[in-house]
Write a protein that holds these residues in place. Structure first.
Motif, PDB file in Angstrom:
ATOM      1  N   ALA A 142       6.880  12.026  -6.198  1.00 20.04           N
ATOM      2  CA  ALA A 142       8.104  12.119  -6.993  1.00 20.04           C
ATOM      3  C   ALA A 142       9.319  12.194  -6.078  1.00 20.04           C
ATOM      4  O   ALA A 142       9.341  12.953  -5.097  1.00 20.04           O
ATOM      5  CB  ALA A 142       8.042  13.340  -7.892  1.00 20.04           C
ATOM      6  N   LEU A 143      10.355  11.427  -6.403  1.00 17.17           N
ATOM      7  CA  LEU A 143      11.604  11.416  -5.660  1.00 17.17           C
ATOM      8  C   LEU A 143      12.692  12.137  -6.460  1.00 17.17           C
ATOM      9  O   LEU A 143      12.434  12.710  -7.518  1.00 17.17           O
ATOM     10  CB  LEU A 143      12.006   9.967  -5.361  1.00 17.17           C
ATOM     11  N   ASP A 144      13.911  12.118  -5.944  1.00 22.77           N
ATOM     12  CA  ASP A 144      15.018  12.852  -6.564  1.00 22.77           C
ATOM     13  C   ASP A 144      16.111  11.865  -6.968  1.00 22.77           C
ATOM     14  O   ASP A 144      17.041  11.593  -6.209  1.00 22.77           O
ATOM     15  CB  ASP A 144      15.554  13.903  -5.576  1.00 22.77           C
ATOM     16  N   HIS A 145      15.967  11.315  -8.171  1.00 29.25           N
ATOM     17  CA  HIS A 145      16.950  10.360  -8.684  1.00 29.25           C
ATOM     18  C   HIS A 145      17.497  10.883 -10.010  1.00 29.25           C
ATOM     19  O   HIS A 145      17.176  12.009 -10.437  1.00 29.25           O
ATOM     20  CB  HIS A 145      16.291   8.989  -8.836  1.00 29.25           C
ATOM     21  N   ARG A 146      18.275  10.094 -10.685  1.00 31.84           N
ATOM     22  CA  ARG A 146      18.864  10.540 -11.951  1.00 31.84           C
ATOM     23  C   ARG A 146      17.883  10.501 -13.102  1.00 31.84           C
ATOM     24  O   ARG A 146      18.105  11.139 -14.138  1.00 31.84           O
ATOM     25  CB  ARG A 146      20.109   9.686 -12.261  1.00 31.84           C
ATOM     26  N   ILE A 147      16.842   9.721 -12.978  1.00 28.74           N
ATOM     27  CA  ILE A 147      15.719   9.749 -13.907  1.00 28.74           C
ATOM     28  C   ILE A 147      14.449   9.882 -13.066  1.00 28.74           C
ATOM     29  O   ILE A 147      14.494   9.798 -11.841  1.00 28.74           O
ATOM     30  CB  ILE A 147      15.656   8.485 -14.794  1.00 28.74           C
ATOM     31  N   ASP A 148      13.310  10.084 -13.714  1.00 29.04           N
ATOM     32  CA  ASP A 148      12.067  10.221 -12.970  1.00 29.04           C
ATOM     33  C   ASP A 148      11.825   8.969 -12.127  1.00 29.04           C
ATOM     34  O   ASP A 148      11.922   7.833 -12.614  1.00 29.04           O
ATOM     35  CB  ASP A 148      10.887  10.421 -13.922  1.00 29.04           C
ATOM     36  N   ALA A 149      11.503   9.195 -10.869  1.00 27.62           N
ATOM     37  CA  ALA A 149      11.264   8.100  -9.934  1.00 27.62           C
ATOM     38  C   ALA A 149      10.185   8.522  -8.956  1.00 27.62           C
ATOM     39  O   ALA A 149      10.035   9.711  -8.646  1.00 27.62           O
ATOM     40  CB  ALA A 149      12.548   7.732  -9.183  1.00 27.62           C
ATOM     41  N   VAL A 150       9.448   7.537  -8.464  1.00 29.38           N
ATOM     42  CA  VAL A 150       8.422   7.800  -7.466  1.00 29.38           C
ATOM     43  C   VAL A 150       8.589   6.839  -6.301  1.00 29.38           C
ATOM     44  O   VAL A 150       9.126   5.730  -6.452  1.00 29.38           O
ATOM     45  CB  VAL A 150       6.992   7.667  -8.040  1.00 29.38           C
ATOM     46  N   GLY A 151       8.134   7.268  -5.138  1.00 28.82           N
ATOM     47  CA  GLY A 151       7.972   6.385  -3.995  1.00 28.82           C
ATOM     48  C   GLY A 151       6.486   6.150  -3.775  1.00 28.82           C
ATOM     49  O   GLY A 151       5.644   6.938  -4.218  1.00 28.82           O
ATOM     50  N   TYR A 152       6.153   5.068  -3.090  1.00 28.56           N
ATOM     51  CA  TYR A 152       4.761   4.701  -2.875  1.00 28.56           C
ATOM     52  C   TYR A 152       4.465   4.601  -1.380  1.00 28.56           C
ATOM     53  O   TYR A 152       5.338   4.283  -0.568  1.00 28.56           O
ATOM     54  CB  TYR A 152       4.447   3.350  -3.519  1.00 28.56           C
ATOM     55  N   ARG A 153       3.188   4.855  -1.060  1.00 29.29           N
ATOM     56  CA  ARG A 153       2.724   4.698   0.317  1.00 29.29           C
ATOM     57  C   ARG A 153       1.313   4.128   0.289  1.00 29.29           C
ATOM     58  O   ARG A 153       0.449   4.608  -0.444  1.00 29.29           O
ATOM     59  CB  ARG A 153       2.746   6.037   1.050  1.00 29.29           C
ATOM     60  N   LEU A 154       1.080   3.085   1.095  1.00 31.55           N
ATOM     61  CA  LEU A 154      -0.233   2.475   1.221  1.00 31.55           C
ATOM     62  C   LEU A 154      -0.781   2.788   2.599  1.00 31.55           C
ATOM     63  O   LEU A 154      -0.128   2.518   3.619  1.00 31.55           O
ATOM     64  CB  LEU A 154      -0.138   0.964   1.030  1.00 31.55           C
ATOM     65  N   ASP A 155      -1.981   3.381   2.644  1.00 28.61           N
ATOM     66  CA  ASP A 155      -2.617   3.769   3.905  1.00 28.61           C
ATOM     67  C   ASP A 155      -3.980   3.109   4.032  1.00 28.61           C
ATOM     68  O   ASP A 155      -4.819   3.228   3.134  1.00 28.61           O
ATOM     69  CB  ASP A 155      -2.795   5.287   3.982  1.00 28.61           C
ATOM     70  N   GLU A 156      -4.191   2.443   5.158  1.00 31.08           N
ATOM     71  CA  GLU A 156      -5.493   1.894   5.491  1.00 31.08           C
ATOM     72  C   GLU A 156      -6.300   2.953   6.234  1.00 31.08           C
ATOM     73  O   GLU A 156      -5.781   3.596   7.157  1.00 31.08           O
ATOM     74  CB  GLU A 156      -5.314   0.661   6.380  1.00 31.08           C
ATOM     75  N   PRO A 157      -7.567   3.165   5.897  1.00 25.35           N
ATOM     76  CA  PRO A 157      -8.368   4.144   6.645  1.00 25.35           C
ATOM     77  C   PRO A 157      -8.518   3.737   8.106  1.00 25.35           C
ATOM     78  O   PRO A 157      -8.509   2.540   8.440  1.00 25.35           O
ATOM     79  CB  PRO A 157      -9.728   4.120   5.932  1.00 25.35           C
ATOM     80  N   ASP A 158      -8.648   4.717   8.969  1.00 23.94           N
ATOM     81  CA  ASP A 158      -8.965   4.433  10.366  1.00 23.94           C
ATOM     82  C   ASP A 158     -10.346   3.781  10.446  1.00 23.94           C
ATOM     83  O   ASP A 158     -11.224   4.028   9.612  1.00 23.94           O
ATOM     84  CB  ASP A 158      -8.962   5.712  11.194  1.00 23.94           C
ATOM     85  N   GLY A 159     -10.532   2.945  11.433  1.00 24.03           N
ATOM     86  CA  GLY A 159     -11.816   2.288  11.612  1.00 24.03           C
ATOM     87  C   GLY A 159     -12.102   2.055  13.078  1.00 24.03           C
ATOM     88  O   GLY A 159     -11.583   2.766  13.956  1.00 24.03           O
TER      89      GLY A 159
END
Length: 337
Positions: free
Chosen positions: A155-172
């Motif tokens: 959850a982010l801090d905007h004037r309405i509900d907002a989210v940021g996203y993050r994509l993570d690849e597992p270590d290999g």
């Protein structure tokens, strides 16, 4: 070689300009193609960029302001018109569900595509966004494979509900061809068994262990942060990512406007990237108040470089931004794949 790049469809904020469409970004990451924030005109921008509706595995919406979502109606109808057979997940803040449903049903069409709506409930920490699998004609199923890249939302801090996203690849691990040759392991099925099982029984009685013929391969990561004030979630999402795509609506001389409308300035975005150890910073979501081409690209790059010494892209519509080359454990850069 698999594809890992960001395709920029639009870079304007509230008002599109002659040179900048409303928001839209497609992240190609191996078998995934995530469309972030389909603003008005996204369907046409996809055509110009050579992105097919059949490419898309997910649509991820940060919030339901129009410049981040009005293009959803056209995109889902394109998915139907192109007869996309796989399920396309649509994730968004849960409070925006009425608008998402209105956009999905904005006009008459054949509904040949299949969507899986994934409203994201409010949460203090990171929320894992499950994958959705299944061809048309079978029930869609949410899965979180252990060896696959993981998408999370904050959850982010905007004037309405907002989210940021993050994509993570597992270590290999990556196999060392010289070490494999020295151990007598030939490329092909034997390497597949070694990767899967961790050990390989050789014809002469020896046992080759995966750790003896491989090196660590840190996973790659991408963060996508749109409309927000500075908050803890911004820093957490950006922490150590290879590629940070972040709103940069105003120059810092207009910081009062940024605070009033709950946005970031260029300097704030670049400072986040610097403190988080980001490798490549992509600035976007620019206010129409800045003249082009006389002011915007140079002014934003100059301000970002005052506080961030990594790679900077001031995004333009239809840009293609590859992920930085992959790092080995310990920070040594290797080839991207």
């Amino acid at each position: 070689m698999t594809r890992r790049e960001l395709v920029v469809l639009g870079t304007a904020s509230m008002v599109p300009t002659r040179t900048r469409n409303h928001n839209g970004y497609v992240l190609f990451f191996d078998d995934d193609a995530i469309l972030f924030d389909p603003g008005e005109g996204t369907q046409r921008q996809m055509t110009l960029a050579g992105v097919s509706a059949t490419d898309l595995s997910r649509i991820a919406i940060t919030h339901l302001h129009g410049d981040h979502s009005l293009g959803l109606a056209g995109v889902v109808q394109r998915i139907s018109g192109d007869n996309v057979k796989h399920t396309v997940a649509v994730s968004f803040p849960a409070s925006g569900e009425p608008w998402v449903r209105n956009l999905v049903e904005a006009s008459a069409y054949d509904h040949r595509g299949r969507l899986a709506l994934q409203p994201l409930p409010p949460a203090d920490g990171a929320v894992v966004v499950p994958r959705v699998v299944g061809e048309r004609g079978s029930p869609p199923t949410e899965v979180t494979p252990a060896d696959a890249s993981v998408l999370t939302a904050r959850a982010l801090d905007h004037r309405i509900d907002a989210v940021g996203y993050r994509l993570d690849e597992p270590d290999g691990v990556s196999f060392d061809p010289a070490a494999l040759a020295a151990a007598g392991v030939t490329l092909g099925p034997d390497v597949g068994r070694l990767r899967r099982d961790g050990v390989l029984d050789m014809p002469d009685g020896r046992v080759v262990r995966r750790a003896e013929v491989s090196v660590p391969r840190p996973g790659q990561s991408v963060a996508f942060i749109m409309d927000t004030r500075l908050c803890d979630a911004v820093h957490d999402l950006a922490d150590g990512v290879d590629l940070l795509v972040i709103e940069s609506t105003f120059l810092h001389r207009d910081v009062a406007l940024a605070e009033r409308f709950a946005h970031l300035t260029c300097r704030q975005a670049a400072s986040v990237a610097a403190s988080a150890g980001v490798r490549h910073l992509v600035l976007t979501h620019f206010s129409q108040r800045y003249a082009e081409p006389a002011e915007l690209p140079l002014a934003f790059e100059r301000e970002a470089r005052e506080v961030f010494d990594g790679e900077v892209t001031v995004a333009a519509d239809l840009d293609r931004v590859p992920l930085p080359p992959r790092r080995r454990a310990g920070g040594v850069v290797t080839g991207r794949r």
